[in-house]
Design a protein around this motif. Structure first.
Motif, PDB file in Angstrom:
ATOM      1  N   ILE A  29       3.329  16.865 -33.140  1.00  0.00           N
ATOM      2  CA  ILE A  29       4.698  17.179 -33.584  1.00  0.00           C
ATOM      3  C   ILE A  29       4.650  17.713 -35.020  1.00  0.00           C
ATOM      4  O   ILE A  29       5.324  18.692 -35.355  1.00  0.00           O
ATOM      5  CB  ILE A  29       5.621  15.922 -33.510  1.00  0.00           C
ATOM      6  N   ALA A  33       5.871  21.399 -36.027  1.00  0.00           N
ATOM      7  CA  ALA A  33       6.927  21.556 -37.045  1.00  0.00           C
ATOM      8  C   ALA A  33       6.422  22.443 -38.188  1.00  0.00           C
ATOM      9  O   ALA A  33       7.173  23.266 -38.716  1.00  0.00           O
ATOM     10  CB  ALA A  33       7.348  20.195 -37.582  1.00  0.00           C
ATOM     11  N   HIS A 156      21.089   9.058 -36.715  1.00  0.00           N
ATOM     12  CA  HIS A 156      21.157  10.514 -36.920  1.00  0.00           C
ATOM     13  C   HIS A 156      20.939  11.250 -35.594  1.00  0.00           C
ATOM     14  O   HIS A 156      21.679  12.177 -35.264  1.00  0.00           O
ATOM     15  CB  HIS A 156      20.098  10.940 -37.952  1.00  0.00           C
ATOM     16  N   PHE A 157      19.922  10.830 -34.822  1.00  0.00           N
ATOM     17  CA  PHE A 157      19.614  11.529 -33.569  1.00  0.00           C
ATOM     18  C   PHE A 157      20.691  11.295 -32.504  1.00  0.00           C
ATOM     19  O   PHE A 157      20.968  12.189 -31.701  1.00  0.00           O
ATOM     20  CB  PHE A 157      18.233  11.119 -33.045  1.00  0.00           C
ATOM     21  N   ASN A 160      23.533  13.544 -33.457  1.00  0.00           N
ATOM     22  CA  ASN A 160      23.141  14.908 -33.112  1.00  0.00           C
ATOM     23  C   ASN A 160      23.305  15.146 -31.605  1.00  0.00           C
ATOM     24  O   ASN A 160      23.813  16.185 -31.187  1.00  0.00           O
ATOM     25  CB  ASN A 160      21.674  15.121 -33.550  1.00  0.00           C
ATOM     26  N   LYS A 164      25.832  17.868 -29.893  1.00  0.00           N
ATOM     27  CA  LYS A 164      25.278  19.039 -29.194  1.00  0.00           C
ATOM     28  C   LYS A 164      25.253  18.922 -27.681  1.00  0.00           C
ATOM     29  O   LYS A 164      25.240  19.939 -26.995  1.00  0.00           O
ATOM     30  CB  LYS A 164      23.887  19.357 -29.737  1.00  0.00           C
ATOM     31  N   GLN A 166      23.007  18.276 -25.382  1.00  0.00           N
ATOM     32  CA  GLN A 166      21.963  19.020 -24.678  1.00  0.00           C
ATOM     33  C   GLN A 166      20.864  18.058 -24.240  1.00  0.00           C
ATOM     34  O   GLN A 166      20.713  16.976 -24.808  1.00  0.00           O
ATOM     35  CB  GLN A 166      21.356  20.080 -25.610  1.00  0.00           C
ATOM     36  N   ASN A 168      17.560  18.249 -24.606  1.00  0.00           N
ATOM     37  CA  ASN A 168      16.501  17.924 -25.586  1.00  0.00           C
ATOM     38  C   ASN A 168      17.001  17.002 -26.703  1.00  0.00           C
ATOM     39  O   ASN A 168      16.258  16.133 -27.166  1.00  0.00           O
ATOM     40  CB  ASN A 168      15.838  19.184 -26.148  1.00  0.00           C
ATOM     41  N   THR A 169      18.266  17.147 -27.101  1.00  0.00           N
ATOM     42  CA  THR A 169      18.787  16.267 -28.156  1.00  0.00           C
ATOM     43  C   THR A 169      18.929  14.830 -27.625  1.00  0.00           C
ATOM     44  O   THR A 169      18.636  13.868 -28.325  1.00  0.00           O
ATOM     45  CB  THR A 169      20.153  16.758 -28.688  1.00  0.00           C
ATOM     46  N   ILE A 172      15.462  13.105 -27.400  1.00  0.00           N
ATOM     47  CA  ILE A 172      14.981  12.602 -28.695  1.00  0.00           C
ATOM     48  C   ILE A 172      15.779  11.364 -29.117  1.00  0.00           C
ATOM     49  O   ILE A 172      15.209  10.389 -29.597  1.00  0.00           O
ATOM     50  CB  ILE A 172      15.053  13.717 -29.774  1.00  0.00           C
ATOM     51  N   ILE A 210       8.924  11.760 -26.380  1.00  0.00           N
ATOM     52  CA  ILE A 210       8.779  12.731 -27.483  1.00  0.00           C
ATOM     53  C   ILE A 210       7.806  13.834 -27.063  1.00  0.00           C
ATOM     54  O   ILE A 210       8.042  15.020 -27.307  1.00  0.00           O
ATOM     55  CB  ILE A 210       8.309  12.025 -28.784  1.00  0.00           C
ATOM     56  N   ASN A 213       9.477  16.165 -24.550  1.00  0.00           N
ATOM     57  CA  ASN A 213      10.348  17.112 -25.243  1.00  0.00           C
ATOM     58  C   ASN A 213       9.520  18.231 -25.886  1.00  0.00           C
ATOM     59  O   ASN A 213       9.889  19.403 -25.840  1.00  0.00           O
ATOM     60  CB  ASN A 213      11.163  16.385 -26.309  1.00  0.00           C
ATOM     61  N   LEU A 217       9.740  22.263 -25.307  1.00  0.00           N
ATOM     62  CA  LEU A 217       9.922  23.218 -26.405  1.00  0.00           C
ATOM     63  C   LEU A 217       8.863  24.323 -26.337  1.00  0.00           C
ATOM     64  O   LEU A 217       9.155  25.489 -26.581  1.00  0.00           O
ATOM     65  CB  LEU A 217       9.813  22.520 -27.764  1.00  0.00           C
ATOM     66  N   ARG A 218       7.627  23.940 -26.009  1.00  0.00           N
ATOM     67  CA  ARG A 218       6.529  24.912 -25.945  1.00  0.00           C
ATOM     68  C   ARG A 218       6.721  25.902 -24.810  1.00  0.00           C
ATOM     69  O   ARG A 218       6.240  27.026 -24.874  1.00  0.00           O
ATOM     70  CB  ARG A 218       5.179  24.212 -25.776  1.00  0.00           C
ATOM     71  N   LYS A 220       9.492  27.233 -23.872  1.00  0.00           N
ATOM     72  CA  LYS A 220      10.600  28.177 -24.135  1.00  0.00           C
ATOM     73  C   LYS A 220      10.077  29.507 -24.651  1.00  0.00           C
ATOM     74  O   LYS A 220       9.087  29.562 -25.311  1.00  0.00           O
ATOM     75  CB  LYS A 220      11.571  27.560 -25.122  1.00  0.00           C
TER      76      LYS A 220
END
Lengths: 220, 92
Positions: A29, A33, A156-157, A160, A164, A166, A168-169, A172, A210, A213, A217-218, A220
């Motif tokens: 990760i 990032a 926070h997550f 989020n 959103k 979604q 993926n959110t 997480i 994690i 997810n 992401l990879r 996409k």
């Protein structure tokens, strides 16, 4: 007196394996990032990458120290083991684990607070280290601080994910909620080693999510 | 009511315009396509030039044109992945 290891003997090998998996995911990760930071040069992505790097380093220290204990002392050590009874190398390893984890979590809390004020980061770091150094039971203080930081990060997550809505959110948010529950479980390790095992299993589920997810992401 | 576009989406829109239009894109064309004020567009273009995502070319008749750099093309290729990552961790 404070305790270094509360892993049940039968779980010790699994503990090492789990920590190795966590360090791989954390470094993955962090590296991902960092490649994104190189593309968009957004400062919070850099601090996010650094935070996961330190979390990875913390698991690396844990893996090395547990591996050292396992090969040199054997798995019979687990139970109530005083940190003072371990030799210097073990002490350094455990201290590195605590230091890197608190460093990583403080930076992650700072990143999620979306503040550009470095004083907040210094306050988080200074406060954590002072609490650990002044504490009589450093391991318990470490678990309390980590559970508190994980709660803030999860808040926070979750926020989020609600905003959103979604996949993926949500993934997480759930993974960090599970991580928080796992770290809260570690707080009760002194009552029963099973709390430690439960905490570790929850941590494993969270890191699998994690990683899942990350795979999404990879693609996409 | 339209959702407010974030910075990432605006940058994507500017870079996508440059990719579609090709080598020499005029600022007025970018302005029209990206739906920004002149001042906002100037700020974004300055930032993108500074970040080496685009290049400014001055033609013989002293007119400014813009084109994508390799970094800009790479950004567009990875945009979906970057956007999903930032959204996942609430970093946008």
């Amino acid at each position: 007196m404070y305790y270094a290891c509360l892993t049940p003997p039968w779980f010790f090998k699994w503990d090492i394996l789990f920590d190795f998996l966590f360090l791989c995911v954390a470094f993955l990760i962090s590296a991902f990032a960092f490649t994104i930071y190189r593309k968009i040069e957004q400062s919070n992505v850099k601090t996010f990458s650094i935070s996961f790097f330190f979390i990875g380093l913390s698991y690396l220290s844990q893996t090395l120290i547990n591996g050292y204990i396992f090969t040199h002392i054997g798995n019979g050590i687990c139970g109530y083991l005083a940190l003072e009874h371990l030799n210097f190398i073990s002490f350094i390893g455990i201290s590195a684990h605590l230091f890197f984890m608190l460093l990583g979590l403080s930076i992650l809390v700072y990143t999620t607070l979306q503040s550009r004020e470095p004083k907040i980061l210094y306050l988080l770091l200074g406060g954590s280290l002072t609490a650990i150094l002044l504490s009589r039971n450093r391991i318990s203080t470490f678990f309390i601080l980590s559970a508190l930081y994980f709660t803030l990060i999860t808040w926070h997550f979750m926020d989020n994910a609600f905003k959103k809505k979604q996949k993926n959110t949500l993934l997480i948010a759930i993974s960090f909620l599970i991580l928080t529950l796992g770290w809260i479980g570690f707080l009760f390790t002194s009552y029963s080693p099973l709390f430690y095992v439960t905490g570790k299993l929850l941590e494993l589920i969270a890191f699998i999510l994690i990683f899942w997810n990350y795979r999404l992401l990879r693609k996409k | 009511m339209n959702k407010k576009r974030d910075k990432l989406e605006i940058i994507h829109s500017i870079l996508k315009t440059l990719q579609e239009k090709g080598e020499h894109t005029k600022p007025t064309h970018i302005l029209y396509k990206s739906n920004l004020s002149h001042q906002m567009l100037t700020e974004y273009l300055t930032e993108l030039i500074k970040g080496k995502f685009i290049e400014e070319i001055t033609t013989n008749d002293r007119k400014k044109h813009y084109r994508l750099t390799e970094k800009g093309f790479s950004y567009l290729k990875d945009y979906d992945s970057i956007k999903a990552f930032l959204e996942s961790y609430g970093l946008n």
